[in-house]
Design a protein around this motif. Structure first.
Motif, PDB file in Angstrom:
ATOM      1  N   LEU A  70       0.826  -1.207   0.000  1.00  0.00           N
ATOM      2  CA  LEU A  70       0.000   0.000   0.000  1.00  0.00           C
ATOM      3  C   LEU A  70       0.860   1.257   0.000  1.00  0.00           C
ATOM      4  CD1 LEU A  70      -2.761  -1.111   2.544  1.00  0.00           C
ATOM      5  CD2 LEU A  70      -2.984  -0.899   0.053  1.00  0.00           C
ATOM      6  N   LYS A  75      -1.252   4.344  -1.094  1.00  0.00           N
ATOM      7  CA  LYS A  75      -2.600   4.174  -0.553  1.00  0.00           C
ATOM      8  C   LYS A  75      -2.532   3.787   0.923  1.00  0.00           C
ATOM      9  CE  LYS A  75      -5.191   3.184  -4.764  1.00  0.00           C
ATOM     10  NZ  LYS A  75      -6.177   2.285  -5.429  1.00  0.00           N
ATOM     11  N   TYR A  78      -5.397   2.826   3.456  1.00  0.00           N
ATOM     12  CA  TYR A  78      -6.001   1.493   3.530  1.00  0.00           C
ATOM     13  C   TYR A  78      -5.225   0.556   4.472  1.00  0.00           C
ATOM     14  CZ  TYR A  78      -8.920   2.497  -0.603  1.00  0.00           C
ATOM     15  OH  TYR A  78      -9.836   3.016  -1.479  1.00  0.00           O
TER      16      TYR A  78
END
Length: 268
Positions: A70, A75, A78
């Protein structure tokens, strides 16, 4: 996508074992949920799958792999939280100082190569993956610089007594540069090769196999350091721990040490 992630891991200067583990996680996650269309729900479902099918330590290893992926695709929102692992109130399977000193004496006399393998791990706190990166050039200057995840510098110091001994050993081998721990083919020895041979050495000298493995000597370094210089913050830096909480385990005693204390002080 996998190729890019692998390159990201290599750029983070992670060990080969960690890279392989994180790529395994990538493949597993991709097979189960299609990594191209990740959602928070899919990730939480994967976490539940892990909890139901793996030991807690493995669950957290997979979660770290997911979080690393991630990060690589930006990201982080998340990210998954790790699960709590029940820890024991004592250290297990750490070679005692007496057994370490005994092994040192035997190997110094009969097998200099393996003498220096265990000496470097126990006197520097190096992980076995770091040990095999040591070169003659590092011995000469007295330290090895490594860059961890995020570009953080970790310096592994080589104590002067070990440095002096090792320089003499290198001179005897006429080894002036390059890696110092080589196999019989003249190639850099692997961590697995070291682990396997340590079991053979344990059997040869009558020491319990359970306490003769690479990380045991790193544990010995930490225990000896705190016994002689009680600064856990410095120890955390020397061992390359991200969090001082990881280092606190060395404030605990081994089960053998606990038993001895109980036997010595309890007379009621």
């Amino acid at each position: 996508m996998k190729k890019e992630f692998k390159q990201y891991l290599i750029n983070q200067n992670l060990s080969k074992n960690t890279i392989n583990s994180y790529l395994f996680t990538f493949n597993q996650l991709n097979k189960m949920y299609d990594i191209s269309y990740l959602t928070k729900k899919k990730l939480l479902d994967y976490k539940m799958y892990l909890i139901e099918n793996y030991r807690p330590q493995t669950v957290n290893l997979r979660i770290r792999g997911v979080n690393c992926y991630l990060e690589s695709i930006q990201k982080e929102q998340y990210r998954l939280s790790t699960i709590k692992v029940q820890t024991k109130n004592y250290l297990e399977n750490v070679i005692s100082e007496a057994d370490y000193e005994y092994l040192k004496r035997k190997l110094r006399r009969y097998d200099k190569f393996w003498y220096f393998v265990i000496r470097f791990m126990a006197a520097t706190g190096a992980r076995v993956s770091e040990l095999v990166q040591i070169k003659a050039e590092h011995i000469k200057i007295g330290y090895l610089d490594l860059y961890s995840k995020g570009g953080k510098l970790r310096r592994i110091y080589i104590p002067i007594k070990l440095q002096t001994e090792a320089l003499k050993w290198l001179e005897e081998r006429n080894l002036k540069s390059g890696f110092i721990f080589l196999n019989r083919f003249g190639e850099r020895i692997t961590p697995r090769g070291i682990a396997g041979q340590l079991k053979v050495i344990a059997d040869k000298y009558g020491i319990d196999r359970k306490v003769v493995y690479p990380h045991s000597f790193r544990h010995r370094f930490a225990k000896n350091f705190l016994n002689r210089f009680n600064d856990i913050s410095l120890l955390a830096d020397l061992m390359g721990h991200e969090s001082i909480e990881t280092t606190r385990i060395y404030l605990r005693r081994t089960s053998t040490e606990q038993q001895k204390i109980v036997n010595d002080i309890i007379d009621w």
